[in-house]
Design an enzyme around this catalytic site. Structure first.
Site, PDB file in Angstrom:
ATOM      1  N   LEU A   1      33.834 -50.965  30.431  1.00  0.00           N
ATOM      2  CA  LEU A   1      33.291 -52.196  31.007  1.00  0.00           C
ATOM      3  C   LEU A   1      31.768 -52.187  30.985  1.00  0.00           C
ATOM      4  O   LEU A   1      31.139 -53.087  30.440  1.00  0.00           O
ATOM      5  CB  LEU A   1      33.797 -52.382  32.441  1.00  0.00           C
TER       6      LEU A   1
ATOM      7  N   GLU B   1      27.909 -51.742  30.141  1.00  0.00           N
ATOM      8  CA  GLU B   1      27.168 -51.760  28.876  1.00  0.00           C
ATOM      9  C   GLU B   1      25.725 -51.330  29.118  1.00  0.00           C
ATOM     10  O   GLU B   1      25.277 -51.254  30.275  1.00  0.00           O
ATOM     11  CB  GLU B   1      27.204 -53.160  28.271  1.00  0.00           C
TER      12      GLU B   1
ATOM     13  N   SER C   1      25.821 -54.087  37.066  1.00  0.00           N
ATOM     14  CA  SER C   1      26.290 -54.820  38.237  1.00  0.00           C
ATOM     15  C   SER C   1      26.717 -56.245  37.916  1.00  0.00           C
ATOM     16  O   SER C   1      27.432 -56.863  38.700  1.00  0.00           O
ATOM     17  CB  SER C   1      25.197 -54.853  39.311  1.00  0.00           C
TER      18      SER C   1
ATOM     19  N   TRP D   1      28.067 -45.128  29.668  1.00  0.00           N
ATOM     20  CA  TRP D   1      28.426 -44.355  30.859  1.00  0.00           C
ATOM     21  C   TRP D   1      29.948 -44.352  31.065  1.00  0.00           C
ATOM     22  O   TRP D   1      30.425 -44.586  32.169  1.00  0.00           O
ATOM     23  CB  TRP D   1      27.708 -44.887  32.111  1.00  0.00           C
ATOM     24  N   ILE D   2      30.675 -44.060  30.014  1.00  0.00           N
ATOM     25  CA  ILE D   2      32.129 -44.130  30.053  1.00  0.00           C
ATOM     26  C   ILE D   2      32.718 -42.730  30.251  1.00  0.00           C
ATOM     27  O   ILE D   2      32.633 -41.882  29.351  1.00  0.00           O
ATOM     28  CB  ILE D   2      32.682 -44.762  28.759  1.00  0.00           C
TER      29      ILE D   2
ATOM     30  N   LEU E   1      38.466 -51.901  39.258  1.00  0.00           N
ATOM     31  CA  LEU E   1      37.377 -51.204  39.946  1.00  0.00           C
ATOM     32  C   LEU E   1      37.680 -51.019  41.425  1.00  0.00           C
ATOM     33  O   LEU E   1      37.332 -49.991  42.017  1.00  0.00           O
ATOM     34  CB  LEU E   1      36.064 -51.969  39.765  1.00  0.00           C
ATOM     35  N   ASN E   2      38.329 -51.999  42.038  1.00  0.00           N
ATOM     36  CA  ASN E   2      38.680 -51.841  43.448  1.00  0.00           C
ATOM     37  C   ASN E   2      39.645 -50.681  43.660  1.00  0.00           C
ATOM     38  O   ASN E   2      39.587 -49.986  44.683  1.00  0.00           O
ATOM     39  CB  ASN E   2      39.273 -53.140  44.003  1.00  0.00           C
TER      40      ASN E   2
ATOM     41  N   GLU F   1      30.890 -47.581  40.010  1.00  0.00           N
ATOM     42  CA  GLU F   1      31.892 -48.429  40.674  1.00  0.00           C
ATOM     43  C   GLU F   1      31.259 -49.299  41.764  1.00  0.00           C
ATOM     44  O   GLU F   1      31.854 -49.560  42.805  1.00  0.00           O
ATOM     45  CB  GLU F   1      33.039 -47.603  41.278  1.00  0.00           C
TER      46      GLU F   1
END
Length: 396
Positions: free
Chosen positions: A143, A145, A150, A174-175, A251-252, A375
């Protein structure tokens, strides 16, 4: 007349007897994960952190799968189908060893597997979930990039139709697990809004160069994803969701686990500080006998207990009726901030030894600098709670 039971002997690591809140089955889950971490990971984790590499990550992932920790809160397809509290307790124990270990499990189960489980086709579920649950395959979640963190709605990765196929172009950053993953869940802009895609990592045009020179989460694989005109069949798209609701709901799930996990890092650092203060002698007496040290230990114990209670309450609510986004933000925001402060205070108790990898404190503190941001940053969770309080969206 009611006769009260005699109070239990005080446990310095659990003065509030929070352990009594758990059922026997929950304690069994907690103990199994703790035993695994103590046996399999603790003897090596400082070296892995220093080297910036997990030794035999595929073997370790398979062992985590055999223990039932991958996608453990999901139902069917080889998943354990356990409760939110069970999953939270596992996250706490994993992160008490290292945030990188919890990140591996969290990204696998709460991001990659949850996305396929919640939004995938039956074919996608049957192809990937049993392998991911068993740890014979590793997943990642694309997700973030380089220029979109944010604000995921500003992502530049695109997917366009080409006959019956899709063509994906873009970069993710940052995966976690990226360079070792067998499958990536990638989110991209389409004519119909943001869509998710199940991308086997051996697809031509896909590459995942590792990100080096990290000072945090060093015992974790972190990568860039490069998508160079990747061609995917029409069946690769996640059919059950459109828009940002898809990735944000994933993400939650991960944020909930972080609320527990951060308390594991905090507990490890507090335990190290408490033991050190009892052993370290200055001016002819252990430093634990000095008022300022006792004040530090007391403050750490208070914040650790409050954060753990918050995580436990969120777990019970999640199991009972589900959590609203701002409730998850409470846990992620409070517990990451509290855990980082506990680690920093523990570092001062250990003095110069606090920066040595002979102790876990500086490793946890460095890791939590990443956990504080990923997250959802402090700023974003603050504003999500603020929006729930006021009805006003301050970040748009």
């Amino acid at each position: 007349m009611h006769t009260p039971h005699s109070p239990r002997p005080a446990d310095p690591l659990d003065l509030l007897e929070l352990d009594s809140l758990l059922t026997p089955d929950e304690r069994a889950v907690r103990d199994a994960v703790r035993t695994f971490c103590d046996r399999r990971v603790e003897p090596h984790i400082a070296e892995w952190f220093e080297q910036g590499e997990i030794e035999d990550i595929r073997g370790l992932t398979k062992e985590l799968g055999e223990l039932g920790l991958l996608g453990m809160h999901l139902e069917g397809y080889g998943c354990a189908g356990m409760s939110a509290v069970d999953y939270g307790l596992a996250c706490l124990e994993l992160e008490a060893t290292d945030s990188g270990l919890r990140s591996l499990v969290s990204v696998q189960g709460s991001l990659a597997m949850f996305a396929i489980h919640a939004f995938g086709s039956e074919e996608q579920k049957e192809e990937w979930l049993p392998r991911l649950a068993a740890g014979t395959a590793i997943g990642c979640f694309g997700l973030t990039e380089p220029d979109s963190g944010s604000d995921p709605g500003s992502m530049r990765t695109t997917a366009r139709r080409d006959g019956d196929d899709w063509l994906l172009d873009g970069r993710k950053m940052w995966i976690t697990n990226g360079s070792v993953a067998d499958v990536a869940v990638v989110w991209a802009r389409t004519e119909d809004g943001v869509r998710g895609f199940v991308v086997p990592t051996d697809t031509p045009g896909f590459s995942a160069p590792a990100i080096k020179h990290k000072m945090s989460l060093r015992a974790s694989v972190t990568s860039e994803l490069v998508l160079d005109s990747i061609r995917l069949p029409g069946s690769a798209v996640l059919p059950e969701v459109r828009g940002l609701r898809g990735p944000l709901s994933c993400l939650n799930e991960a944020r909930y686990g972080i609320a527990w996990g951060a308390m594991g890092a905090a507990r490890s650092s507090f335990r190290a500080a408490l033991a050190y203060a009892g052993d370290r002698v200055q001016f002819g007496r252990p430093i634990s006998s000095f008022q300022l040290t006792q004040a530090k230990l007391t403050d750490m114990a208070l914040e650790l207990a409050k954060g753990t209670l918050l995580a436990f309450h969120l777990g019970r609510v999640k199991d009972d009726r589900g959590l609203r986004p701002e409730q998850v933000s409470y846990g992620k925001l409070n517990n990451t901030r509290a855990a980082l402060e506990i680690c920093r205070t523990a570092r001062t108790v250990l003095g110069a030894n606090g920066i040595s990898l002979e102790y876990p404190v500086i490793r946890h503190a460095n890791n939590l600098e990443s956990i504080l941001t990923y997250e959802g940053t402090v700023e974003m969770h603050t504003l999500m709670i603020g929006q729930a309080l006021t009805g006003q969206a301050a970040f748009r």
